[in-house]
Enzyme design. Sequence first.
Site, PDB file in Angstrom:
ATOM      1  CG  PHE A  95      62.108  78.958  49.949  1.00 49.93           C
ATOM      2  CD1 PHE A  95      61.242  80.389  49.982  1.00 49.93           C
ATOM      3  CD2 PHE A  95      62.955  78.108  48.928  1.00 49.93           C
ATOM      4  CE1 PHE A  95      61.533  80.899  49.290  1.00 49.93           C
ATOM      5  CE2 PHE A  95      62.896  78.740  47.662  1.00 49.93           C
ATOM      6  CZ  PHE A  95      63.109  80.009  47.715  1.00 49.93           C
ATOM      7  CG  ASN A 189      68.372  79.286  48.611  1.00 56.70           C
ATOM      8  OD1 ASN A 189      68.809  80.651  48.100  1.00 56.70           O
ATOM      9  ND2 ASN A 189      67.690  79.023  47.732  1.00 56.70           N
ATOM     10  N   PRO A 190      70.822  80.984  51.724  1.00 59.71           N
ATOM     11  CG  PRO A 190      71.754  83.027  52.656  1.00 59.71           C
ATOM     12  CD  PRO A 190      71.726  82.067  50.997  1.00 59.71           C
TER      13      PRO A 190
END
Length: 298
Positions: A95, A189-190
């Site tokens: 990500f 920050n899942p």
Amino acid sequence: MEPGNGATLAEALRRATAELAAAGVPSPRVDAELLAAHLLGESTGRIRALAFTDAPAPEGYNALVAERAARVPLQHLTGKAHFRYLELAVGPGVFVPRPETETVAQLAIDAARRAGPAKVVDLGTGSGAIAAAVASEVPAAEVYAVELSPLAFAWAERNLAPLGVQLVLDDLRTALAEHNASFDVVVSNPPYIPAEAVPNEPEAAGHDPAMALYGGGADGLELPMAAARSAARLLVPGGYFVMEHAEVQAPAIARLLAADPAWTDVLSHRDLNDRPRATSAVRRTGPMAASTSEGILP
């Protein structure tokens, strides 16, 4: 004449900007300059100066611009992402860190500074952005990071090893059981996108790994709430937890944490665009803390 095939840099930048704008890229001129800077090994300021001369466009520029026009993330093309004061290595399988997450990192950094020689863990670290920011800006902190994806783990390892962060390949739901009740700060920050939702940005929809996006369940809250349960397990009494989430999830997360005897001082935090994108809480001390989140958070 095509960019990178005899064109001047100025001509190439003009054509690239038009091509990227037509493709819907949000910042076409900036991206055009960054791609040229990447190929030439120069700063964007130097690129702008060279554009006033007869300097040629770099070889391969037109192909790189075409990939960006196809909405391949800029960071995948350059191999790097900027986060706070850091330049991180990124690419396919991880990500790409976003500017709004810098607010979450700041909250964790502030908490680590208040805690003195703090012990901090980043759950679901991805590229390692938050953990790297904490380690670089709070050098006295002992920093851990947890990541489940082997691909993301490889990128995080490149970014975190030079900073002395202890990186663990594990599930944020169960990781670091041997460190229960020992962390001063837990940050996460899942993945939090609901199952049926599709990211608005083509870059995210087409290139960010699904494992880093979807939080589980119709509301996307399964993994965020799992992160909260792990935080309750890992924190010392009085320890600080902060988590990023979607704007629409802010009321539900605040309600769930406020109803949980494990937490007190639940606060919502706004990002750089003034949207409620993070929630923090303090691990309760005293008799009430014994009733953990296991029976309340979904």
